[in-house]
Scaffold this motif. Structure first.
Motif, PDB file in Angstrom:
ATOM      1  N   GLU A  54       6.413  10.400 -17.779  1.00 42.09           N
ATOM      2  CA  GLU A  54       5.650   8.516 -18.816  1.00 42.09           C
ATOM      3  C   GLU A  54       6.586   8.310 -17.167  1.00 42.09           C
ATOM      4  N   LYS A  55       5.534   6.884 -16.718  1.00 38.72           N
ATOM      5  CA  LYS A  55       6.059   5.649 -16.212  1.00 38.72           C
ATOM      6  C   LYS A  55       7.426   5.065 -16.524  1.00 38.72           C
ATOM      7  N   LEU A  56       8.621   4.716 -15.941  1.00 40.56           N
ATOM      8  CA  LEU A  56       9.667   3.900 -16.211  1.00 40.56           C
ATOM      9  C   LEU A  56       9.556   2.638 -15.628  1.00 40.56           C
ATOM     10  N   LEU A  57       9.771   2.999 -14.329  1.00 44.11           N
ATOM     11  CA  LEU A  57       9.536   2.348 -13.810  1.00 44.11           C
ATOM     12  C   LEU A  57       8.811   1.820 -12.260  1.00 44.11           C
ATOM     13  N   PRO A  58       8.141   0.792 -11.483  1.00 45.90           N
ATOM     14  CA  PRO A  58       7.810   1.428 -10.261  1.00 45.90           C
ATOM     15  C   PRO A  58       8.587   2.170  -9.963  1.00 45.90           C
ATOM     16  N   LEU A  59       8.026   3.099  -8.956  1.00 49.97           N
ATOM     17  CA  LEU A  59       8.262   4.331  -8.422  1.00 49.97           C
ATOM     18  C   LEU A  59       9.306   5.041  -8.921  1.00 49.97           C
ATOM     19  N   SER A  60       8.911   5.707 -10.249  1.00 52.15           N
ATOM     20  CA  SER A  60      10.656   5.975 -11.511  1.00 52.15           C
ATOM     21  C   SER A  60       9.289   6.795 -12.575  1.00 52.15           C
ATOM     22  N   TRP A  61       9.625   8.127 -12.460  1.00 47.22           N
ATOM     23  CA  TRP A  61       8.767   8.231 -13.522  1.00 47.22           C
ATOM     24  C   TRP A  61       9.812   9.507 -14.044  1.00 47.22           C
ATOM     25  N   ARG A  62       9.264  10.379 -15.434  1.00 50.27           N
ATOM     26  CA  ARG A  62      10.060  11.199 -15.864  1.00 50.27           C
ATOM     27  C   ARG A  62       9.450  11.883 -16.262  1.00 50.27           C
ATOM     28  N   ARG A  64       0.165  -1.361  -0.132  1.00 50.42           N
ATOM     29  CA  ARG A  64      -0.237   0.003  -0.303  1.00 50.42           C
ATOM     30  C   ARG A  64       0.943   1.258   0.028  1.00 50.42           C
ATOM     31  N   GLU A  65       2.094   1.673   0.702  1.00 49.51           N
ATOM     32  CA  GLU A  65       3.037   1.942   0.953  1.00 49.51           C
ATOM     33  C   GLU A  65       3.605   2.738  -0.237  1.00 49.51           C
ATOM     34  N   ALA A  66       3.858   1.238  -1.471  1.00 46.73           N
ATOM     35  CA  ALA A  66       3.981   2.332  -2.830  1.00 46.73           C
ATOM     36  C   ALA A  66       3.236   2.606  -3.553  1.00 46.73           C
ATOM     37  N   LEU A  67       2.493   1.924  -3.575  1.00 45.38           N
ATOM     38  CA  LEU A  67       1.216   2.401  -4.740  1.00 45.38           C
ATOM     39  C   LEU A  67       0.867   3.638  -4.070  1.00 45.38           C
ATOM     40  N   ALA A  68       0.847   3.843  -3.142  1.00 46.13           N
ATOM     41  CA  ALA A  68       0.597   5.615  -2.316  1.00 46.13           C
ATOM     42  C   ALA A  68       2.299   6.787  -3.034  1.00 46.13           C
ATOM     43  N   VAL A  69       2.864   6.345  -2.797  1.00 43.17           N
ATOM     44  CA  VAL A  69       4.433   6.721  -3.204  1.00 43.17           C
ATOM     45  C   VAL A  69       4.335   6.493  -5.317  1.00 43.17           C
ATOM     46  N   ASP A  70       3.815   6.001  -5.404  1.00 43.43           N
ATOM     47  CA  ASP A  70       4.497   5.332  -7.101  1.00 43.43           C
ATOM     48  C   ASP A  70       2.879   7.068  -7.247  1.00 43.43           C
ATOM     49  N   MET A  71       1.441   6.574  -6.351  1.00 41.28           N
ATOM     50  CA  MET A  71       1.403   7.247  -6.990  1.00 41.28           C
ATOM     51  C   MET A  71       1.271   9.299  -6.781  1.00 41.28           C
ATOM     52  N   SER A  72       1.696   9.132  -6.117  1.00 45.01           N
ATOM     53  CA  SER A  72       2.381  10.970  -5.748  1.00 45.01           C
ATOM     54  C   SER A  72       2.836  11.676  -6.183  1.00 45.01           C
ATOM     55  N   MET A  73       4.250  10.619  -7.157  1.00 45.62           N
ATOM     56  CA  MET A  73       5.284  10.388  -7.950  1.00 45.62           C
ATOM     57  C   MET A  73       4.396  10.744  -9.380  1.00 45.62           C
ATOM     58  N   ALA A  74       3.290  10.505  -9.268  1.00 46.17           N
ATOM     59  CA  ALA A  74       3.012  10.176 -10.708  1.00 46.17           C
ATOM     60  C   ALA A  74       2.017  11.742 -11.265  1.00 46.17           C
ATOM     61  N   HIS A  75       1.520  11.904  -9.406  1.00 47.20           N
ATOM     62  CA  HIS A  75       0.475  13.335  -9.548  1.00 47.20           C
ATOM     63  C   HIS A  75       1.882  14.935  -9.593  1.00 47.20           C
ATOM     64  N   MET A  76       2.735  14.661  -9.328  1.00 51.42           N
ATOM     65  CA  MET A  76       4.333  15.588  -8.968  1.00 51.42           C
ATOM     66  C   MET A  76       4.764  15.004 -10.760  1.00 51.42           C
ATOM     67  N   ALA A  77       5.064  14.058 -11.662  1.00 51.43           N
ATOM     68  CA  ALA A  77       5.404  14.130 -12.975  1.00 51.43           C
ATOM     69  C   ALA A  77       4.738  14.894 -13.937  1.00 51.43           C
ATOM     70  N   GLN A  78       2.931  14.555 -13.234  1.00 49.43           N
ATOM     71  CA  GLN A  78       1.956  15.906 -14.069  1.00 49.43           C
ATOM     72  C   GLN A  78       2.247  17.496 -13.797  1.00 49.43           C
ATOM     73  N   ASP A  79       1.876  17.192 -12.169  1.00 52.45           N
ATOM     74  CA  ASP A  79       2.189  18.583 -12.402  1.00 52.45           C
ATOM     75  C   ASP A  79       3.217  19.445 -12.811  1.00 52.45           C
ATOM     76  N   VAL A  80       4.716  19.355 -13.058  1.00 50.15           N
ATOM     77  CA  VAL A  80       5.627  19.670 -13.201  1.00 50.15           C
ATOM     78  C   VAL A  80       5.307  19.636 -15.208  1.00 50.15           C
ATOM     79  N   GLU A  81       4.617  18.669 -15.594  1.00 40.93           N
ATOM     80  CA  GLU A  81       4.554  18.769 -16.857  1.00 40.93           C
ATOM     81  C   GLU A  81       3.644  19.911 -18.097  1.00 40.93           C
ATOM     82  N   ILE A  82       2.527  20.022 -16.366  1.00 39.29           N
ATOM     83  CA  ILE A  82       1.459  21.539 -16.713  1.00 39.29           C
ATOM     84  C   ILE A  82       2.072  22.774 -15.875  1.00 39.29           C
ATOM     85  N   ILE A  83       3.031  22.488 -15.167  1.00 38.53           N
ATOM     86  CA  ILE A  83       4.490  23.695 -15.551  1.00 38.53           C
ATOM     87  C   ILE A  83       4.975  24.193 -16.406  1.00 38.53           C
TER      88      ILE A  83
END
Length: 89
Positions: free
Chosen positions: A58-66, A18-37
């Motif tokens: 895009e998602k590269l790996l679990p817990l890894s976005w760019r 559950r913690e890994a899912l929550a961290v991955d979701m928050s990183m996805a939101h951060m990546a989306q926010d950077v794209e919007i900015i």
């Protein structure tokens, strides 16, 4: 003397999943926010939509976005200068 039976349940795996899912979701939101900015931060040109249109996250790996801006002038546009020439937009 009192005797009791005590049953312990190990929920470590469930908690870590559950913690890994929550961290991955928050990183996805951060990546989306950077794209919007990048797209709406006022530094990307409006008339030429290559930078806005091609920027994505895009998602590269679990817990890894760019965030990708695959345009050759993206770095200069973000810095606000190209060589010695300074520009605002």
């Amino acid at each position: 003397m009192i005797t009791t039976k005590l049953k312990l349940t190990d929920n470590t795996r469930k908690f870590l999943a559950r913690e890994a899912l929550a961290v991955d979701m928050s990183m996805a939101h951060m990546a989306q926010d950077v794209e919007i900015i990048i797209k709406s931060g006022g530094r990307t040109p409006l008339k030429q939509g290559h930078l806005r249109g091609r920027t994505r996250h895009e998602k590269l790996l679990p817990l890894s976005w760019r965030v990708i801006a695959p345009v050759e002038y993206a770095v200069a546009q973000e810095a606000g200068k190209a060589g010695h020439r300074i520009f605002k937009k």
